[in-house]
Design a protein around this motif. Structure first.
Motif, short mmCIF file in Angstrom:
data_model
loop_
_atom_site.label_atom_id
_atom_site.label_comp_id
_atom_site.label_asym_id
_atom_site.label_seq_id
_atom_site.Cartn_x
_atom_site.Cartn_y
_atom_site.Cartn_z
N GLY A 86 46.13 -59.06 -54.05
CA GLY A 86 44.71 -59.38 -54.08
C GLY A 86 44.46 -60.83 -54.49
N GLN A 87 45.08 -61.27 -55.58
CA GLN A 87 44.89 -62.65 -56.05
C GLN A 87 45.51 -63.65 -55.07
OE1 GLN A 87 43.01 -63.75 -58.35
NE2 GLN A 87 42.48 -61.84 -59.41
N ALA A 88 46.63 -63.26 -54.45
CA ALA A 88 47.26 -64.15 -53.47
C ALA A 88 46.35 -64.36 -52.27
CB ALA A 88 48.61 -63.58 -53.02
N ASP A 89 45.75 -63.28 -51.77
CA ASP A 89 44.83 -63.41 -50.63
C ASP A 89 43.58 -64.18 -51.02
OD1 ASP A 89 46.48 -62.08 -48.85
OD2 ASP A 89 45.52 -60.13 -49.12
N LEU A 90 43.08 -63.96 -52.24
CA LEU A 90 41.90 -64.67 -52.69
C LEU A 90 42.17 -66.17 -52.77
CD1 LEU A 90 39.03 -64.82 -53.79
CD2 LEU A 90 39.97 -64.35 -56.08
N ALA A 91 43.31 -66.54 -53.36
CA ALA A 91 43.65 -67.97 -53.45
C ALA A 91 43.84 -68.57 -52.07
CB ALA A 91 44.91 -68.15 -54.30
N SER A 92 44.45 -67.81 -51.15
CA SER A 92 44.61 -68.31 -49.77
C SER A 92 43.25 -68.49 -49.10
CB SER A 92 45.46 -67.34 -48.96
OG SER A 92 46.79 -67.28 -49.46
N ALA A 93 42.32 -67.58 -49.37
CA ALA A 93 40.97 -67.70 -48.81
C ALA A 93 40.28 -68.95 -49.35
CB ALA A 93 40.15 -66.45 -49.16
N ASP A 152 38.43 -74.35 -42.94
CA ASP A 152 38.74 -73.29 -41.98
C ASP A 152 38.00 -72.03 -42.41
OD1 ASP A 152 39.79 -71.48 -40.22
OD2 ASP A 152 41.90 -71.93 -40.65
N LEU A 153 36.73 -71.96 -42.06
CA LEU A 153 35.90 -70.87 -42.55
C LEU A 153 36.29 -69.53 -41.96
CD1 LEU A 153 33.55 -70.01 -44.30
CD2 LEU A 153 31.99 -70.59 -42.43
N ALA A 154 36.67 -69.51 -40.69
CA ALA A 154 37.03 -68.24 -40.05
C ALA A 154 38.22 -67.59 -40.77
CB ALA A 154 37.35 -68.46 -38.58
N ILE A 195 32.66 -66.00 -50.36
CA ILE A 195 33.32 -66.69 -49.25
C ILE A 195 33.03 -65.97 -47.94
CG2 ILE A 195 35.56 -67.31 -48.24
CD1 ILE A 195 36.60 -67.75 -51.10
N TYR A 196 33.10 -64.65 -47.96
CA TYR A 196 32.87 -63.88 -46.74
C TYR A 196 31.45 -64.08 -46.20
CZ TYR A 196 32.64 -60.11 -43.39
OH TYR A 196 32.49 -59.40 -42.23
N ASN A 197 30.51 -64.24 -47.10
CA ASN A 197 29.11 -64.38 -46.70
C ASN A 197 28.74 -65.77 -46.22
OD1 ASN A 197 28.41 -61.70 -47.18
ND2 ASN A 197 27.93 -62.09 -49.35
N GLN A 198 29.68 -66.72 -46.33
CA GLN A 198 29.41 -68.06 -45.83
C GLN A 198 29.33 -68.03 -44.30
OE1 GLN A 198 28.88 -70.92 -47.69
NE2 GLN A 198 28.89 -69.51 -49.42
N ARG A 199 28.46 -68.86 -43.77
CA ARG A 199 28.32 -68.96 -42.32
C ARG A 199 28.53 -70.40 -41.90
NH1 ARG A 199 29.01 -64.50 -42.88
NH2 ARG A 199 27.83 -62.68 -42.16
N PRO A 200 29.05 -70.62 -40.69
CA PRO A 200 29.27 -72.01 -40.25
C PRO A 200 27.97 -72.78 -40.27
CG PRO A 200 30.31 -70.44 -38.76
CD PRO A 200 29.45 -69.64 -39.68
#
Length: 459
Positions: free
Chosen positions: A408-415, A423-425, A451-456
């Motif tokens: 979970g923390q690894a994916d969050l840091a990667s995001a 690289d928003l997508a 982060i997920y709710n961000q839009r281009p």
């Protein structure tokens, strides 16, 4: 460098360039700017700026100084509260006072609200141009209605359209020249208020005058956005000389830091032959040795470079940036375990330096020693509190968490790394994946949701 570079999008037009000899019609808006990040040089610039900001009443965390990787002697403000200083301005400023004069001028633009007023001036210029075009278009219509040519209206109308645009541009340029002169006068006031000399400003403009003398002969002074250097000297020199601080010189310790910053930039930015010309072997000063250490690291024997860094450390054992450069040399030559010691020492000497902590975290992760993963995570998290947009810090943090099997923390840091790299997508995909492993409503889960709710952004 003991830093990293990344593109930065300036949100507003470049406003104040010290050497804007190019007609404004040919100038371009700043797009992706290559930015230099370096703790040593940034701290020096902050020390230069702090008293100026205080005198101008523009202090605060949102006012900062950014180094642009450009060799031209220039500076400008953008976003209202950011001063951008070209690396060339630092390299070519022979004394702190010369660069402080440049920064005082830019502070004048911030305090005067010139960027916001520039937008208004642009709108006025557009209105003037539009009126001219309307008049010209009316002439075209009148010519067409009467068959054209009888009174010369048909021939004059296109000229009226062009004249309207020309009038608008001249109006804008006149406004900009006035704001540049106002910033020069404000700079003198700030330097006086902080007990500093304006002699560096005068010397800077005189050097620019000498360098642009030939070009200036062929430039219409009404088609440039800045007063000509000779005109600026004529105005500011009497004011500068009237100050009781005119003969004041920079403190030796400040000058020493300035010369080290110049040497560091030369070492990392110049070609090897240019470094040797600037710092010949006969020059045994500390700045020269600093530049040659970096030169050896970039172009020569990297093992020798580490030994030269040791020589710097012996000269100034408590200089964190000498320990940092040794750590960087070792890290970038595939010796991360050896780099940990000097980088730990650098962090202990400069505990607020987020960039150095990121480099230490990188070395700890790259060492492959799982026993130091917790230390790496701790150092990287501390660093990212001060450098929340540092993509490399999040990337190293993701690797550390991955090795600890904390998905979970690894994916969050990667995001977060992807988000801050633009690289928003990818960031949104990783954020959603992180939420699947993090407790719902936890701090990490909420960051991922943001982060997920961000839009281009739409251009």
């Amino acid at each position: 460098m003991t830093s990293f570079t990344f593109p930065l999008r300036a949100a507003a037009a470049a406003l104040a360039g010290l050497m804007a000899m190019t007609p404004a019609a040919e100038a371009q808006m700043p797009g992706g700017l290559p930015i230099i990040r370096d703790t040593e040089i940034e701290n020096l610039l902050r020390d230069y700026a702090r008293p100026l900001f205080r005198a101008a009443g523009v202090g605060g965390s949102q006012t900062n100084v950014i180094i642009v990787n450009n060799r031209g002697f220039n500076a400008f403000v953008a976003n209202g509260r950011r001063i951008f200083i070209n690396a060339g301005a630092i390299l070519d400023s022979r004394t702190p006072n010369e660069l402080i004069g440049v920064m005082a001028h830019e502070t004048g633009h911030i305090a005067g609200g010139h960027l916001a007023r520039l937008r208004e001036a642009v709108e006025r210029a557009q209105i003037i141009a539009a009126l001219g075009m309307i008049v010209g278009a009316a002439g075209v219509a009148a010519s067409a209605a009467t068959g054209g040519g009888r009174s010369g209206v048909g021939e004059a109308a296109p000229g009226a359209i062009t004249a309207g645009a020309h009038m608008g541009m001249r109006s804008l340029l006149s406004y900009q020249r006035g704001e540049e002169a106002a910033a020069d006068r404000a700079a003198i006031n700030y330097l006086n208020a902080t007990g500093q000399s304006a002699k560096g400003m005068v010397e800077t403009f005189r050097r620019l005058q000498n360098e642009t003398m030939f070009v200036a002969r062929h430039v219409d002074p009404y088609t440039v956005s800045h007063p000509m250097p000779a005109d600026r000297i004529a105005i500011i020199e009497p004011l500068a000389k009237a100050s009781p601080h005119y003969g004041k010189v920079d403190p030796p310790a400040l000058d020493a830091r300035h010369q080290l910053a110049r040497a560091k930039l030369a070492g990392f930015l110049d070609r090897s032959d240019a470094i040797t010309r600037r710092y010949p072997p006969s020059d045994t000063s500390l700045p020269a040795r600093y530049a040659r250490t970096i030169q050896m690291f970039r172009f020569g024997d990297r093992t020798r470079a580490a030994g030269m860094a040791d020589d710097l450390i012996r000269s100034q054992p408590n200089n964190p940036y000498f320990h940092e450069i040794k750590g960087q040399i070792l890290l970038e030559t595939g010796q991360p375990a050896a780099a940990m010691g000097p980088l730990r020492r650098a962090v202990s000497l400069a505990p607020n330096a987020g960039l150095i902590r990121i480099m230490l975290g990188h070395a700890l992760v790259a060492s492959g020693n799982n026993a130091v993963l917790d230390e790496a995570i701790r150092e990287l998290r501390l660093a990212l509190q001060r450098e929340p947009e540092a993509g490399d810090g999040y990337r190293q943090l993701a690797i550390a968490y991955g090795r600890k099997n904390d998905r979970g923390q690894a994916d969050l840091a990667s995001a977060q790394a992807a988000y801050h790299s633009g690289d928003l997508a990818t960031a949104r995909g990783l954020a959603r994946r992180a939420q699947g492993s993090l407790p719902t409503g936890s701090p990490g889960w909420l960051i991922a949701e943001d982060i997920y709710n961000q839009r281009p952004r739409r251009n």
